[in-house]
Design an enzyme around this catalytic site. Structure first.
Site, mmCIF file in Angstrom:
data_model
loop_
_atom_site.group_PDB
_atom_site.id
_atom_site.type_symbol
_atom_site.label_atom_id
_atom_site.label_comp_id
_atom_site.label_asym_id
_atom_site.label_seq_id
_atom_site.Cartn_x
_atom_site.Cartn_y
_atom_site.Cartn_z
ATOM 1 N N LYS A 195 0.841 -1.198 0.000
ATOM 2 C CA LYS A 195 0.000 0.000 0.000
ATOM 3 C C LYS A 195 0.878 1.251 0.000
ATOM 4 O O LYS A 195 0.672 2.160 -0.772
ATOM 5 C CB LYS A 195 -0.925 -0.024 1.219
ATOM 6 C CG LYS A 195 -1.812 1.188 1.328
ATOM 7 C CD LYS A 195 -2.780 1.078 2.496
ATOM 8 C CE LYS A 195 -3.508 2.396 2.684
ATOM 9 N NZ LYS A 195 -4.476 2.360 3.779
ATOM 10 N N GLU A 201 10.361 -4.842 4.653
ATOM 11 C CA GLU A 201 10.479 -6.231 4.204
ATOM 12 C C GLU A 201 10.212 -6.351 2.706
ATOM 13 O O GLU A 201 10.936 -7.030 1.963
ATOM 14 C CB GLU A 201 9.479 -7.129 4.952
ATOM 15 C CG GLU A 201 9.716 -7.245 6.444
ATOM 16 C CD GLU A 201 8.980 -6.185 7.262
ATOM 17 O OE1 GLU A 201 8.778 -5.061 6.749
ATOM 18 O OE2 GLU A 201 8.626 -6.474 8.411
ATOM 19 N N GLY A 252 -4.979 -1.782 4.867
ATOM 20 C CA GLY A 252 -4.165 -2.904 4.403
ATOM 21 C C GLY A 252 -4.847 -4.251 4.618
ATOM 22 O O GLY A 252 -4.893 -5.094 3.716
ATOM 23 N N ARG A 253 -5.392 -4.458 5.816
ATOM 24 C CA ARG A 253 -5.985 -5.771 6.112
ATOM 25 C C ARG A 253 -7.366 -5.948 5.487
ATOM 26 O O ARG A 253 -8.010 -6.984 5.667
ATOM 27 C CB ARG A 253 -6.018 -5.998 7.627
ATOM 28 C CG ARG A 253 -6.701 -4.901 8.428
ATOM 29 C CD ARG A 253 -6.387 -5.020 9.916
ATOM 30 N NE ARG A 253 -6.855 -3.886 10.694
ATOM 31 C CZ ARG A 253 -6.188 -2.747 10.868
ATOM 32 N NH1 ARG A 253 -5.003 -2.592 10.289
ATOM 33 N NH2 ARG A 253 -6.683 -1.775 11.599
ATOM 34 N N GLU A 338 -5.102 -6.843 14.662
ATOM 35 C CA GLU A 338 -4.591 -5.517 14.270
ATOM 36 C C GLU A 338 -5.730 -4.495 14.301
ATOM 37 O O GLU A 338 -5.508 -3.320 14.580
ATOM 38 C CB GLU A 338 -3.943 -5.571 12.871
ATOM 39 C CG GLU A 338 -3.024 -4.385 12.594
ATOM 40 C CD GLU A 338 -2.242 -4.497 11.286
ATOM 41 O OE1 GLU A 338 -2.853 -4.336 10.214
ATOM 42 O OE2 GLU A 338 -1.017 -4.726 11.326
ATOM 43 N N HIS A 369 -4.844 -33.357 16.518
ATOM 44 C CA HIS A 369 -3.700 -34.189 16.917
ATOM 45 C C HIS A 369 -2.579 -33.345 17.502
ATOM 46 O O HIS A 369 -1.439 -33.796 17.591
ATOM 47 C CB HIS A 369 -3.211 -34.987 15.710
ATOM 48 C CG HIS A 369 -4.279 -35.900 15.185
ATOM 49 N ND1 HIS A 369 -4.527 -37.144 15.715
ATOM 50 C CD2 HIS A 369 -5.221 -35.699 14.227
ATOM 51 C CE1 HIS A 369 -5.554 -37.693 15.081
ATOM 52 N NE2 HIS A 369 -5.990 -36.834 14.175
ATOM 53 N N LYS A 508 8.971 -0.621 14.443
ATOM 54 C CA LYS A 508 9.579 -0.244 13.149
ATOM 55 C C LYS A 508 10.635 0.829 13.373
ATOM 56 O O LYS A 508 11.736 0.766 12.806
ATOM 57 C CB LYS A 508 8.507 0.304 12.200
ATOM 58 C CG LYS A 508 7.601 -0.742 11.577
ATOM 59 C CD LYS A 508 6.633 -0.076 10.594
ATOM 60 C CE LYS A 508 5.582 -1.057 10.104
ATOM 61 N NZ LYS A 508 4.537 -0.426 9.290
HETATM 62 O O1 F6P Z 1 3.065 -3.131 9.782
HETATM 63 C C1 F6P Z 1 1.683 -3.254 9.636
HETATM 64 C C2 F6P Z 1 1.219 -2.898 8.259
HETATM 65 O O2 F6P Z 1 1.178 -1.533 8.109
HETATM 66 C C3 F6P Z 1 -0.111 -3.544 7.955
HETATM 67 O O3 F6P Z 1 -1.163 -2.829 8.453
HETATM 68 C C4 F6P Z 1 -0.055 -3.640 6.479
HETATM 69 O O4 F6P Z 1 -1.004 -4.538 6.003
HETATM 70 C C5 F6P Z 1 1.364 -4.104 6.282
HETATM 71 O O5 F6P Z 1 2.098 -3.407 7.257
HETATM 72 C C6 F6P Z 1 1.944 -3.885 4.914
HETATM 73 O O6 F6P Z 1 1.960 -2.543 4.544
HETATM 74 P P1 F6P Z 1 2.168 -2.120 3.047
HETATM 75 O O7 F6P Z 1 1.049 -2.679 2.254
HETATM 76 O O8 F6P Z 1 2.156 -0.614 3.060
HETATM 77 O O9 F6P Z 1 3.490 -2.655 2.591
#
Ligand code: F6P
Length: 538
Positions: A195, A201, A252-253, A338, A369, A508
């Protein structure tokens, strides 16, 4: 009004002290032959049995009164109308608009459908054999990963078999490196999903993938890398020409319905992606239009409040009895924890009551199990949510007849296990019943009474069973939307902002500060533990 200031909350407290605390499911069924019928509910594509929950008519009436007193309906309407209900970020929350039909004239309809059309057309191009792509790698994390990573295997029976879909999220190269070793750069498409296009990452994995791509001698980056993002400039700076955009009013979610759903659209195609949206939309209409007393996500959210705030239950286990839903618990963890893992109300004041429970689980029967032991005999009561799917997904595949017969039997075994677990949780087994049974593996030297106590089950453990006729795009869309609205409901009762996630920020920021120290070894000013660990990890 804050939920704990309402008349309904006080009445629920009194009701809990009088009846709720000692509610017994076995007695409830014994005294009401129609309990199942009365406490079963339907929403589009979904059936829900709530009868094995610690509920009676008064509980439900009071919970519904609570929803009215705190204004759940007004908050729902404000969300659907595009008011900035995400107050701390001053944003609307309009994932529901993403699945509204073109002619419904909802908010942002023209721009939503413009992107959707472009994305679906592109997905169809990638699906065509002539595209030259065999592998599609989605690089994203959190909401830019978990939705597609959950939906794609769930709908494998509807997917283009020629294409292999992959998901890379973790900054740990252990995820990317073995995957790339199996891929051919000239036949691979990378979707960089973020987003913000600033997530550490995702950018790290995308850069590594780009370096690998060039190292393989491939050159046409613009053809092999596309982005799904609200930050088109940052994607362009990365070297990506093809971007599918979305907007800050998509959390995002809640974003799998947007361009972030591109891997889903590539896997299952435009028609099935549209069915996924339609199933979700049908449940948007359900929460918006059905009276609260029959409104499935509202009822589920209210039961969550009942367990969390009155019974003090801190966790809920999700057990999908369909291997295709293996990633659903992980998806729901982000959705619920979240969204509702907050400790202050909308006014920023600390709340004196608990909010989101821990959500966790594994598909059945595997979980049986492993941790089901604790669900049956552990010291904590953990409500379990079973998801049963009546028809198998492999109905759609061409299979040898002999295997089809065996698989039909496997499906009966799967469903019998699902029913049996819910039954066992509720019925339990008294020590005298255990004593009367033969237990071939029990020690012959230990007192039989002692063994019987080990082999008894308290029972009266609550569960909900959701039933889908089959796991198809429409029913999965419906299921996810139902969960979204359930989380909305409990968040609205708790008076929290379910749409921000400030809790991820501190870690972060500290990570950015620690990163150069891992290289330099400078531990000055750090707490003793972090300094010690830094020295060990360098
Ligand atoms: O760190 C949490 C978050 O901001 C989530 O809410 C989001 O889904 C995820 O990181 C990824 O963010 P982005 O889509 O901006 O890479």
């Amino acid at each position: 009004m804050r939920c704990d200031d309402t008349a309904a909350w006080a009445a629920l407290r009194a009701h809990f002290d009088r009846d709720g605390r000692h509610f017994d499911l076995r007695s409830a069924f014994a005294s009401d032959g129609r309990r199942f019928e009365r406490l079963s509910f339907e929403a589009p594509h979904l059936f829900a049995d709530l009868s094995k929950n610690w509920l009676d008519d008064s509980t439900l009436d009071l919970l519904l009164q609570l929803a009215r007193e705190v204004g759940v309906e007004a908050r729902r309407d404000a969300m659907f109308a595009g008011s900035p209900v995400n107050t701390t970020e001053g944003r609307a929350v309009l994932h529901t608009a993403l699945r509204a039909p073109r002619d419904a004239g909802g908010p942002h309809s023209a721009e939503i459908h413009e992107v959707l059309d472009a994305m679906l057309a592109y997905a169809e191009q990638v699906r065509a054999a002539a595209s030259g792509f065999d592998d599609v790698v989605n690089i994203g994390i959190g909401g830019s990963d978990l939705g597609a990573q959950m939906v794609v295997p769930a709908l494998a029976a509807y997917a283009e078999p020629r294409l292999r879909m992959h998901f890379v999220a973790n900054v740990d190269g252990h995820e990317l490196v073995p995957l790339l070793a199996r891929l051919d750069a000239r036949r691979t498409l990378f979707v960089v999903a973020s987003k913000t296009f600033t997530t550490q990452e995702t950018l790290a994995n995308a850069l590594a993938a780009k370096a690998w791509f060039h190292a393989q001698g491939a050159t046409d980056l613009a053809r092999h890398f596309v982005a799904t993002t609200t930050n088109v400039q940052a994607a362009a700076a990365f070297g990506i020409d093809t971007c599918f955009g979305f907007w800050d009013w998509v959390g995002g979610r809640y974003s799998l319905w947007s361009a972030i759903g591109l891997p889903i659209a590539i896997a299952i195609g435009a028609e099935h992606f549209s069915a996924l949206l339609a199933g979700a939309h049908a449940n948007d209409r359900h929460i918006a239009e059905v009276p609260l007393a029959r409104n499935l996500p509202v009822l589920l959210g209210l039961v969550d409040v009942w367990y969390r705030n009155f019974h003090g239950l801190a966790s809920r286990s999700v057990a999908p009895y369909h291997q295709g839903l293996a990633r659903l618990p992980a998806y729901l963890q982000q959705l619920e924890m979240e969204s509702n893992g907050k400790r202050v109300g909308l006014d920023g004041e600390p709340l004196p009551y608990a909010t989101a429970p821990v959500v966790w689980g594994e598909p059945g029967t595997n979980g049986q199990h492993a941790y089901f032991q604790m669900l049956h005999q552990g010291s904590d009561v953990i409500p379990v949510e079973f998801i049963a799917v009546r028809q198998t997904s492999h109905e759609r595949r061409v299979l040898p007849e002999a295997m089809r017969v065996l698989l039909a039997d496997q499906q009966r075994k799967l469903l019998a296990n699902c029913l049996a677990q819910a039954q066992a949780l509720m019925l339990g087994k008294r020590a005298d019943e255990a004593l009367a049974e033969r237990a071939p593996t029990a020690s012959p030297t230990l007192d039989a009474q002692v063994i019987a106590r080990h082999r008894s089950f308290p029972g009266n453990r609550p569960s909900t069973t959701l039933v889908l006729e089959r796991l198809d795009p429409a029913s999965l869309g419906a299921l996810i939307a139902c969960y979204e609205h359930r989380v909305f409901t409990s968040g609205a009762v708790w008076g929290i902002n379910s749409f921000d996630q400030w809790g991820v920020e501190l870690g972060k920021a500290l990570c950015s500060a620690l990163l150069p120290r891992l290289e330099s070894g400078d531990a000055s000013g750090l707490d003793g533990s972090t300094a010690g660990l830094l020295a060990r990890l360098r």
